[in-house]
Design an enzyme around this catalytic site. Structure first.
Site, PDB file in Angstrom:
ATOM      1  N   LYS A  55       0.832  -1.183   0.000  1.00  0.00           N
ATOM      2  CA  LYS A  55       0.000   0.000   0.000  1.00  0.00           C
ATOM      3  C   LYS A  55       0.879   1.250   0.000  1.00  0.00           C
ATOM      4  CE  LYS A  55      -2.737  -2.529   3.280  1.00  0.00           C
ATOM      5  NZ  LYS A  55      -2.966  -2.650   4.687  1.00  0.00           N
ATOM      6  N   GLY A  56       2.145   1.073   0.278  1.00  0.00           N
ATOM      7  CA  GLY A  56       3.026   2.216   0.507  1.00  0.00           C
ATOM      8  C   GLY A  56       3.121   3.202  -0.637  1.00  0.00           C
ATOM      9  N   ASP A 112       7.341   2.800  -2.857  1.00  0.00           N
ATOM     10  CA  ASP A 112       7.548   3.859  -1.861  1.00  0.00           C
ATOM     11  C   ASP A 112       9.017   4.014  -1.484  1.00  0.00           C
ATOM     12  OD1 ASP A 112       7.631   1.391  -0.555  1.00  0.00           O
ATOM     13  OD2 ASP A 112       6.252   1.944   1.044  1.00  0.00           O
ATOM     14  N   ASP A 115      14.812  -0.376  -0.081  1.00  0.00           N
ATOM     15  CA  ASP A 115      15.564  -0.595   1.153  1.00  0.00           C
ATOM     16  C   ASP A 115      16.567  -1.726   0.900  1.00  0.00           C
ATOM     17  OD1 ASP A 115      16.073  -0.291   3.923  1.00  0.00           O
ATOM     18  OD2 ASP A 115      14.617  -1.803   4.436  1.00  0.00           O
ATOM     19  N   LYS A 143      17.219   4.038   0.272  1.00  0.00           N
ATOM     20  CA  LYS A 143      18.143   3.871   1.412  1.00  0.00           C
ATOM     21  C   LYS A 143      19.269   2.971   0.936  1.00  0.00           C
ATOM     22  CE  LYS A 143      15.077   3.027   5.166  1.00  0.00           C
ATOM     23  NZ  LYS A 143      14.732   2.135   6.281  1.00  0.00           N
ATOM     24  N   PHE A 164      14.470   4.358  10.125  1.00  0.00           N
ATOM     25  CA  PHE A 164      13.130   3.871   9.826  1.00  0.00           C
ATOM     26  C   PHE A 164      12.179   5.057   9.696  1.00  0.00           C
ATOM     27  CE2 PHE A 164       8.940   2.169  10.594  1.00  0.00           C
ATOM     28  CZ  PHE A 164       8.963   1.080   9.740  1.00  0.00           C
ATOM     29  N   VAL A 165      11.602   5.197   8.514  1.00  0.00           N
ATOM     30  CA  VAL A 165      10.762   6.362   8.250  1.00  0.00           C
ATOM     31  C   VAL A 165       9.300   5.961   8.039  1.00  0.00           C
ATOM     32  CG1 VAL A 165      12.593   7.834   7.293  1.00  0.00           C
ATOM     33  CG2 VAL A 165      11.392   6.254   5.782  1.00  0.00           C
ATOM     34  N   ASP A 171       4.410   3.042   6.516  1.00  0.00           N
ATOM     35  CA  ASP A 171       3.767   2.782   7.800  1.00  0.00           C
ATOM     36  C   ASP A 171       4.687   2.171   8.831  1.00  0.00           C
ATOM     37  OD1 ASP A 171       3.953   0.187   6.480  1.00  0.00           O
ATOM     38  OD2 ASP A 171       2.629  -0.532   8.050  1.00  0.00           O
ATOM     39  N   ARG A 177       0.653   6.203   7.790  1.00  0.00           N
ATOM     40  CA  ARG A 177       0.683   6.320   6.321  1.00  0.00           C
ATOM     41  C   ARG A 177       0.131   7.672   5.891  1.00  0.00           C
ATOM     42  NH1 ARG A 177       1.710   1.290   3.933  1.00  0.00           N
ATOM     43  NH2 ARG A 177       0.839  -0.511   4.960  1.00  0.00           N
TER      44      ARG A 177
HETATM   45  P1  IMP Z   1      12.955  -3.928   0.679  1.00  0.00           P
HETATM   46  O1  IMP Z   1      12.433  -5.213   0.124  1.00  0.00           O
HETATM   47  O2  IMP Z   1      13.814  -4.160   1.890  1.00  0.00           O
HETATM   48  O3  IMP Z   1      13.606  -3.026  -0.315  1.00  0.00           O
HETATM   49  O4  IMP Z   1      11.752  -3.159   1.315  1.00  0.00           O
HETATM   50  C1  IMP Z   1      10.678  -2.761   0.641  1.00  0.00           C
HETATM   51  C2  IMP Z   1       9.501  -2.520   1.528  1.00  0.00           C
HETATM   52  O5  IMP Z   1       9.818  -2.512   2.920  1.00  0.00           O
HETATM   53  C3  IMP Z   1       8.951  -1.163   1.245  1.00  0.00           C
HETATM   54  O6  IMP Z   1       8.049  -1.206   0.175  1.00  0.00           O
HETATM   55  C4  IMP Z   1       8.298  -0.799   2.551  1.00  0.00           C
HETATM   56  O7  IMP Z   1       6.997  -1.285   2.587  1.00  0.00           O
HETATM   57  C5  IMP Z   1       9.129  -1.504   3.605  1.00  0.00           C
HETATM   58  N1  IMP Z   1      10.108  -0.587   4.203  1.00  0.00           N
HETATM   59  C6  IMP Z   1      11.428  -0.551   3.995  1.00  0.00           C
HETATM   60  N2  IMP Z   1      12.012   0.443   4.705  1.00  0.00           N
HETATM   61  C7  IMP Z   1      11.012   1.051   5.382  1.00  0.00           C
HETATM   62  C8  IMP Z   1      10.958   2.178   6.297  1.00  0.00           C
HETATM   63  O8  IMP Z   1      11.947   2.845   6.634  1.00  0.00           O
HETATM   64  N3  IMP Z   1       9.723   2.488   6.755  1.00  0.00           N
HETATM   65  C9  IMP Z   1       8.587   1.826   6.411  1.00  0.00           C
HETATM   66  N4  IMP Z   1       8.594   0.780   5.573  1.00  0.00           N
HETATM   67  C10 IMP Z   1       9.805   0.392   5.054  1.00  0.00           C
END
Ligand code: IMP
Length: 196
Positions: A55-56, A112, A115, A143, A164-165, A171, A177
């Site tokens: 949903k982000g 969104d 990470d 990030k 962590f944002v 969220d 959100r």
């Molecule tokens: P990744 O697979 O680690 O790149 O993360 C992707 C998903 O993790 C994003 O779409 C977010 O939903 C969640 N996420 C990663 N970092 C954050 C954060 O700092 N705050 C909130 N959600 C995050």
């Protein structure tokens, strides 16, 4: 006269949680049209199909879509990768597929935050198998310090440190959100993360 540097705004919630504003909504609202313009400039005559990750990415996609001139359509996909809090499970699962085929389309995957990159890597591999004409990635936040999977975005709103944002779609346990800014969450004087 030396310029005064404003202290970052902090919002306190009755729960004791605090959010230190990292990117105020005004900066987000200035940046999104810039990204939209760049995307259209890269594909001047193409119908563009935005694929948002629920949903982000909801707010980012809706603002981005409204600033890209010309023919634009969109669809949404959902994955689950994180648990209820801020710790990653490392595993990605598709929980809602797209409504329509992306074969032969120029798609912009809209996320969104980038990470570890595990979610995007998983999605890009799936989308590639469906034979889009071209595929690009737009993320509101990046990030880079946290990257595990080999993936990078073509369009990045803001590069942020490893904190962590929440806000603007992001969220913590489904909360925050709706915040129009992006901020760093502190739980009762403990900042969240870095995540394992
Ligand atoms: P990744 O697979 O680690 O790149 O993360 C992707 C998903 O993790 C994003 O779409 C977010 O939903 C969640 N996420 C990663 N970092 C954050 C954060 O700092 N705050 C909130 N959600 C995050």
């Amino acid at each position: 006269m030396p310029r005064k540097t404003k202290a970052p705004r902090t919002i306190e919630f009755p729960s004791g949680e605090k959010i230190r504003i990292l990117i105020p909504s005004a900066r987000i609202q200035k940046r999104i049209p810039e990204l939209a313009k760049k995307i259209r400039a890269d594909f001047p005559n193409e119908p563009l199909h935005l694929v948002g990750v629920l949903k982000g990415a909801v707010f980012f996609l809706s603002d981005l879509a409204r600033h890209i001139p010309g023919e634009v359509s969109f669809d949404m996909i959902a994955v689950s990768s994180y648990g209820k809090g801020s710790h990653t499970s490392g595993q990605v699962r598709l929980t809602r597929d797209l409504d329509s085929s992306i074969e032969g389309k120029t798609i912009i995957v809209v996320e969104d935050i980038l990470d570890t990159g595990l979610t995007l890597r998983y999605l890009l591999d799936i989308f590639q198998q469906r034979k889009p004409k071209q595929m690009r990635v737009a993320v509101l936040l990046d990030k880079p310090e946290r990257r595990i999977a080999p993936v990078q975005a073509d369009y990045v709103g803001f590069t942020i440190p490893n904190e962590f944002v929440v806000g603007f779609g992001l969220d913590y346990a489904e909360r925050y959100r709706n915040l129009p800014d992006v901020g760093v969450l502190t739980l009762n004087d403990h900042s969240v993360g870095p995540r394992k």
